[in-house]
Motif scaffolding. Sequence first.
Motif, mmCIF file in Angstrom:
data_model
loop_
_atom_site.group_PDB
_atom_site.id
_atom_site.type_symbol
_atom_site.label_atom_id
_atom_site.label_comp_id
_atom_site.label_asym_id
_atom_site.label_seq_id
_atom_site.Cartn_x
_atom_site.Cartn_y
_atom_site.Cartn_z
ATOM 1 N N SER A 288 -5.183 2.834 10.678
ATOM 2 C CA SER A 288 -6.566 2.804 11.152
ATOM 3 C C SER A 288 -7.402 1.745 10.459
ATOM 4 O O SER A 288 -8.504 1.425 10.927
ATOM 5 N N ILE A 289 -6.899 1.192 9.346
ATOM 6 C CA ILE A 289 -7.711 0.211 8.622
ATOM 7 C C ILE A 289 -7.004 -1.132 8.431
ATOM 8 O O ILE A 289 -7.604 -2.069 7.893
ATOM 9 N N ALA B 236 0.822 -1.215 0.000
ATOM 10 C CA ALA B 236 0.000 0.000 0.000
ATOM 11 C C ALA B 236 0.852 1.260 0.000
ATOM 12 O O ALA B 236 0.634 2.179 0.793
ATOM 13 N N ASN B 237 1.859 1.297 -0.880
ATOM 14 C CA ASN B 237 2.676 2.505 -0.980
ATOM 15 C C ASN B 237 1.834 3.677 -1.468
ATOM 16 O O ASN B 237 0.905 3.504 -2.250
ATOM 17 N N ARG B 238 2.208 4.876 -1.028
ATOM 18 C CA ARG B 238 1.543 6.068 -1.537
ATOM 19 C C ARG B 238 1.871 6.223 -3.020
ATOM 20 O O ARG B 238 2.992 6.010 -3.449
ATOM 21 N N GLY B 239 0.866 6.627 -3.783
ATOM 22 C CA GLY B 239 1.052 6.778 -5.222
ATOM 23 C C GLY B 239 -0.284 7.038 -5.871
ATOM 24 O O GLY B 239 -1.296 7.293 -5.188
ATOM 25 N N ALA B 240 -0.311 6.945 -7.187
ATOM 26 C CA ALA B 240 -1.520 7.287 -7.937
ATOM 27 C C ALA B 240 -2.707 6.406 -7.557
ATOM 28 O O ALA B 240 -3.856 6.841 -7.640
ATOM 29 N N GLN B 241 -2.446 5.157 -7.144
ATOM 30 C CA GLN B 241 -3.543 4.233 -6.859
ATOM 31 C C GLN B 241 -3.741 3.987 -5.361
ATOM 32 O O GLN B 241 -4.414 3.036 -4.962
ATOM 33 N N TYR B 242 -3.184 4.869 -4.542
ATOM 34 C CA TYR B 242 -3.236 4.681 -3.085
ATOM 35 C C TYR B 242 -4.672 4.589 -2.573
ATOM 36 O O TYR B 242 -5.014 3.687 -1.799
ATOM 37 N N GLU B 243 -5.536 5.515 -3.010
ATOM 38 C CA GLU B 243 -6.923 5.518 -2.540
ATOM 39 C C GLU B 243 -7.639 4.230 -2.938
ATOM 40 O O GLU B 243 -8.448 3.686 -2.173
ATOM 41 N N VAL C 18 -11.388 -6.403 1.865
ATOM 42 C CA VAL C 18 -10.832 -7.571 2.547
ATOM 43 C C VAL C 18 -11.358 -7.652 3.972
ATOM 44 O O VAL C 18 -11.787 -8.718 4.446
ATOM 45 N N ARG C 19 -11.355 -6.526 4.645
ATOM 46 C CA ARG C 19 -11.793 -6.519 6.044
ATOM 47 C C ARG C 19 -13.286 -6.808 6.184
ATOM 48 O O ARG C 19 -13.710 -7.392 7.176
ATOM 49 N N SER C 20 -14.064 -6.427 5.171
ATOM 50 C CA SER C 20 -15.504 -6.701 5.227
ATOM 51 C C SER C 20 -15.789 -8.202 5.206
ATOM 52 O O SER C 20 -16.860 -8.636 5.637
ATOM 53 N N ARG C 21 -14.824 -8.994 4.703
ATOM 54 C CA ARG C 21 -14.958 -10.450 4.677
ATOM 55 C C ARG C 21 -14.249 -11.124 5.849
ATOM 56 O O ARG C 21 -14.167 -12.344 5.893
#
Length: 257
Positions: free
Chosen positions: A251-252, A215-222, A231-234
Amino acid sequence: HAGMIGEYMIEELAKIPAECEYASEFRYRNPIIEDGTVVIAVSQSGETIDTLYALQEAKDRGALTLGVVNVVGSTIARETDAGVYLRVGPEIGVASTKAFTGQVAVLAMLSLFLARRRFMSPDASTRLLKELNQIPEKIERILTQDAQIKDITEKYINRENWLFLGRGVNYPTALEGALKLKEISYIHAEGMPAAEMKHGPIALITDGMPVVVIANRGAQYEKVLSNIEEVRSRGGHVIAIANDGDDRIGSIAEDVI
């Protein structure tokens, strides 16, 4: 997997179309080798038989062949028109992380070499080369987290199924991470593009299943954060590989490295 990263870098930096192929598949296909095609054979040992046969097929079709190998004087090094030695030392274990790292470094420099001779400015190439030069120092900092990573590992020691997720250039990194876990621990692990998880594989996520997300910061971070929420919802437990100082990811994700 290093070749996949090379494909991303050559296209992004040098703006040259590139395609990564499994050598074992390439040799049994009818590959399109046009005039001016370069084929790069990537091998730690320089003796990988599938890679050698694929290389010979490419040569027969008129390609310029380059080798990225570690063992000096190996067959692939001799068979290629030119190449670069990794010089990362002898392979001690099957995981051979240093060979993978060396392959990525060589392909990064090759991509920058091509980019510089096409359109990239000296300032842009110098900035990227300086970043490349800082990697040993950054790896040293990562290794200081040994105790923390061990603590995280012990939480999931009995888990028999793992997922590794990444987007963009971190997709092949996820594939390599899953491969390392399989090779060293004999634990089932799968790497995949983070965005593709919801198209079926999400059904395999069980309560407490460890999911490693790059989860590096970058264009697709969000978008990666959104994948983590899925993933967490499952009920999956996320181990996030994130940038230093990223307070938001904590936090997530259950665990952050």
